[in-house]
Design a protein around this motif. Structure first.
Motif, PDB file in Angstrom:
ATOM      1  N   VAL A 382      -0.700  -7.730   0.947  1.00  0.00           N
ATOM      2  CA  VAL A 382       0.411  -7.642   0.002  1.00  0.00           C
ATOM      3  C   VAL A 382       1.312  -6.459   0.362  1.00  0.00           C
ATOM      4  O   VAL A 382       2.533  -6.562   0.342  1.00  0.00           O
ATOM      5  CB  VAL A 382      -0.113  -7.497  -1.444  1.00  0.00           C
ATOM      6  CG1 VAL A 382       1.060  -7.434  -2.433  1.00  0.00           C
ATOM      7  CG2 VAL A 382      -1.032  -8.653  -1.801  1.00  0.00           C
ATOM      8  N   ILE A 383       0.690  -5.327   0.713  1.00  0.00           N
ATOM      9  CA  ILE A 383       1.451  -4.129   1.065  1.00  0.00           C
ATOM     10  C   ILE A 383       0.842  -3.497   2.310  1.00  0.00           C
ATOM     11  O   ILE A 383      -0.382  -3.310   2.390  1.00  0.00           O
ATOM     12  CB  ILE A 383       1.449  -3.105  -0.085  1.00  0.00           C
ATOM     13  CG1 ILE A 383       2.056  -3.704  -1.355  1.00  0.00           C
ATOM     14  CG2 ILE A 383       2.224  -1.843   0.311  1.00  0.00           C
ATOM     15  CD1 ILE A 383       2.014  -2.781  -2.549  1.00  0.00           C
ATOM     16  N   TYR A 384       1.690  -3.151   3.265  1.00  0.00           N
ATOM     17  CA  TYR A 384       1.279  -2.455   4.489  1.00  0.00           C
ATOM     18  C   TYR A 384       1.822  -1.030   4.414  1.00  0.00           C
ATOM     19  O   TYR A 384       3.028  -0.820   4.214  1.00  0.00           O
ATOM     20  CB  TYR A 384       1.839  -3.184   5.704  1.00  0.00           C
ATOM     21  CG  TYR A 384       1.590  -2.519   7.026  1.00  0.00           C
ATOM     22  CD1 TYR A 384       0.312  -2.116   7.415  1.00  0.00           C
ATOM     23  CD2 TYR A 384       2.648  -2.293   7.911  1.00  0.00           C
ATOM     24  CE1 TYR A 384       0.098  -1.516   8.646  1.00  0.00           C
ATOM     25  CE2 TYR A 384       2.439  -1.694   9.145  1.00  0.00           C
ATOM     26  CZ  TYR A 384       1.163  -1.308   9.505  1.00  0.00           C
ATOM     27  OH  TYR A 384       0.944  -0.711  10.719  1.00  0.00           O
ATOM     28  N   ILE A 385       0.936  -0.041   4.563  1.00  0.00           N
ATOM     29  CA  ILE A 385       1.319   1.362   4.436  1.00  0.00           C
ATOM     30  C   ILE A 385       1.012   2.086   5.740  1.00  0.00           C
ATOM     31  O   ILE A 385      -0.116   2.036   6.234  1.00  0.00           O
ATOM     32  CB  ILE A 385       0.585   2.032   3.266  1.00  0.00           C
ATOM     33  CG1 ILE A 385       0.931   1.322   1.952  1.00  0.00           C
ATOM     34  CG2 ILE A 385       0.947   3.509   3.170  1.00  0.00           C
ATOM     35  CD1 ILE A 385       0.140   1.808   0.761  1.00  0.00           C
ATOM     36  N   LYS A 386       2.026   2.760   6.291  1.00  0.00           N
ATOM     37  CA  LYS A 386       1.877   3.438   7.572  1.00  0.00           C
ATOM     38  C   LYS A 386       2.763   4.683   7.587  1.00  0.00           C
ATOM     39  O   LYS A 386       3.887   4.651   7.094  1.00  0.00           O
ATOM     40  CB  LYS A 386       2.283   2.481   8.703  1.00  0.00           C
ATOM     41  CG  LYS A 386       2.208   3.061  10.100  1.00  0.00           C
ATOM     42  CD  LYS A 386       2.661   1.992  11.115  1.00  0.00           C
ATOM     43  CE  LYS A 386       2.621   2.533  12.541  1.00  0.00           C
ATOM     44  NZ  LYS A 386       3.094   1.518  13.532  1.00  0.00           N
ATOM     45  N   LYS A 387       2.239   5.781   8.148  1.00  0.00           N
ATOM     46  CA  LYS A 387       3.002   7.021   8.248  1.00  0.00           C
ATOM     47  C   LYS A 387       3.574   7.407   6.887  1.00  0.00           C
ATOM     48  O   LYS A 387       4.774   7.665   6.736  1.00  0.00           O
ATOM     49  CB  LYS A 387       4.107   6.899   9.292  1.00  0.00           C
ATOM     50  CG  LYS A 387       3.571   6.720  10.710  1.00  0.00           C
ATOM     51  CD  LYS A 387       4.673   6.634  11.741  1.00  0.00           C
ATOM     52  CE  LYS A 387       4.084   6.466  13.143  1.00  0.00           C
ATOM     53  NZ  LYS A 387       5.098   6.302  14.187  1.00  0.00           N
ATOM     54  N   SER A 388       2.672   7.462   5.900  1.00  0.00           N
ATOM     55  CA  SER A 388       3.057   7.774   4.533  1.00  0.00           C
ATOM     56  C   SER A 388       2.007   8.686   3.909  1.00  0.00           C
ATOM     57  O   SER A 388       0.852   8.703   4.347  1.00  0.00           O
ATOM     58  CB  SER A 388       3.203   6.495   3.704  1.00  0.00           C
ATOM     59  OG  SER A 388       4.182   5.633   4.264  1.00  0.00           O
TER      60      SER A 388
END
Length: 432
Positions: A382-388
């Motif tokens: 549903v959600i892809y999180i990267k460099k956060s």
């Protein structure tokens, strides 16, 4: 009010009324347009005046490129040849104050003349950009103006953006009905670039390109910094058939202290997007302190937060930032994996989702916008999180009732330490 017909305007949709309209404006005060179609090239609004369009009154764009302003008519104006636009406008105001466009009538850019409908993109099926370079630019163009009121009128069929405020302050935009060709590129609804103290309310926007954008690209401003701040957007219904309902970013300045509430985004390619660095540009917009509440999004891609439009681009000239973004009491229905993706030296940080619901459904591969996702970062979540950093989900719900959706994770990330899950049940996948 000055009746435009008293100054020689005909209003038959055939006679060119530009000079008569301008004479009425130059006298000073408000100009009244009774019912009729007023064919016109560029008209220039003046301080302490404006135009009132009565019901059935239409200002319609001339088909003759010679009827419009010169590209260099003011230092703020820009020509973007790569988008086949000539830097011309239907209604313009530069460094003016206390100006209005109001009434129950319409401004019509007649985009079906300017856009190449005889040729459609071989992959997408949408209208190609015009091969010639004389297409008018922003239909309504205000540069470094103040005390602006644009209320109740209809804006339709702009060949480029419908309404552009550049470096403006103290503006009220209320009750507009903006309708553009859904299969036309680059026909945004409302674009606010480096503007301050602006309210946008009670508008219905249905366009092919972005519905509402906040930008900070002040390269040609004369006396305003590249800061977009203190903007409130509320009580609006938005459709962006080919792009973003709400788009934040583009430029090298700062967007801060803005509120969005009670907004429905539906039947859109993308819901809400942040793109600080677009295409090959080396600069990036910074973003801080944006608040969203009571937002309902139904889009192929509901949320798309990217510092850079592509991870393959070279490093930024200077680091930027995107921080302090909050969504509360909101609903996101998506068919594609949402993104929260930073970039080298420029991370997303302090992003919060509070009491919000994420609904994932399987995408129909036969939809006519299938090929428009040219930058998918990830699938199967549903959600892809990267460099956060410091991404919070509090009292949030993830829903998928389709066993054949291909969904593997609610959240997929390369760094689970960036997440805070408070009273939120979800499956987190970890890269590697």
């Amino acid at each position: 009010m000055n009746n435009v017909k008293d100054f020689g305007a005909v209003g038959d949709g055939i006679t060119l009324d530009t000079r008569a309209i301008q004479r009425a404006i130059d006298v000073g005060g408000m100009v009244y347009f009774p019912e009729g179609t007023y064919l016109s090239g560029t008209i220039y609004l003046k301080s302490h005046g404006g135009i009132y369009l009565d019901k059935g009154a239409v200002i319609k764009a001339s088909h003759n490129a010679d009827d419009y302003n010169a590209p260099d008519f003011c230092p703020q104006n820009q020509v973007w040849e790569e988008e086949f636009m000539a830097g011309t406008h239907l209604i313009a105001a530069v460094e003016q104050c206390d100006i209005s466009i109001c009434g129950q009538g319409a401004v019509d850019g007649d985009s079906h003349y300017w856009v190449n409908e005889s040729s459609k993109h071989k992959t997408y099926g949408f209208y190609d950009q015009p091969a010639r370079g004389d297409r008018p630019a922003q239909m309504i163009y205000f540069a470094e103006c103040s005390d602006i009121h644009i209320t109740d009128v209809s804006l339709r069929n702009a060949p480029f953006w419908h309404l552009f405020l550049y470096g403006c302050t103290d503006a009220v935009i209320r009750g507009l009905h903006i309708t553009g060709e859904r299969k036309q590129w680059v026909n945004d609804g409302i674009d606010l670039d480096c503007c301050s103290r602006v309210t946008v309310s009670d508008c219905i926007i249905d366009t092919g390109d972005d519905g509402i954008t906040l930008r900070a690209s002040g390269a040609t401003l004369v006396s305003k910094d590249a800061v977009c701040e203190d903007v409130v957007v509320t009580n609006c219904i938005i459709t962006s058939y080919l792009d973003y309902g709400i788009r934040i970013g583009v430029g090298n300045g700062l967007i801060r202290n803005c509120l969005f509430s009670n907004i429905i985004i539906k039947n859109s390619l993308n819901g809400i997007g942040f793109t600080g660095r677009f295409a090959e540009y080396e600069d990036c917009t910074s973003v801080e302190n944006l608040r969203f509440s009571n937002i309902s999004v139904d889009a192929l891609l509901a949320l798309d937060f990217k510092i850079s439009s592509s991870q393959d681009l070279p490093p930024l000239k200077a680091p930027a930032y995107a921080r302090g973004i909050t969504f509360a009491d909101s609903y996101f229905k998506t068919q594609r994996c949402c993104n929260v993706v930073g970039f080298e030296d420029t991370y997303y940080s302090d992003i919060s989702f509070l009491n919000s619901e994420f609904v994932y459904i399987r995408e129909n591969p036969d939809n006519d916008r299938f090929m428009c996702a040219w930058a998918k970062e990830h699938e199967g979540a549903v959600i892809y999180i990267k460099k956060s950093e410091n991404i919070t989900f509090s009292a949030c719900r993830f829903v998928c009732n389709d066993s054949d959706s291909g969904l593997e994770n609610d959240i997929y990330t390369e760094n689970p330490d960036c997440l805070r899950l408070l009273n939120t049940k979800c499956h987190v996948g970890v890269a590697g």
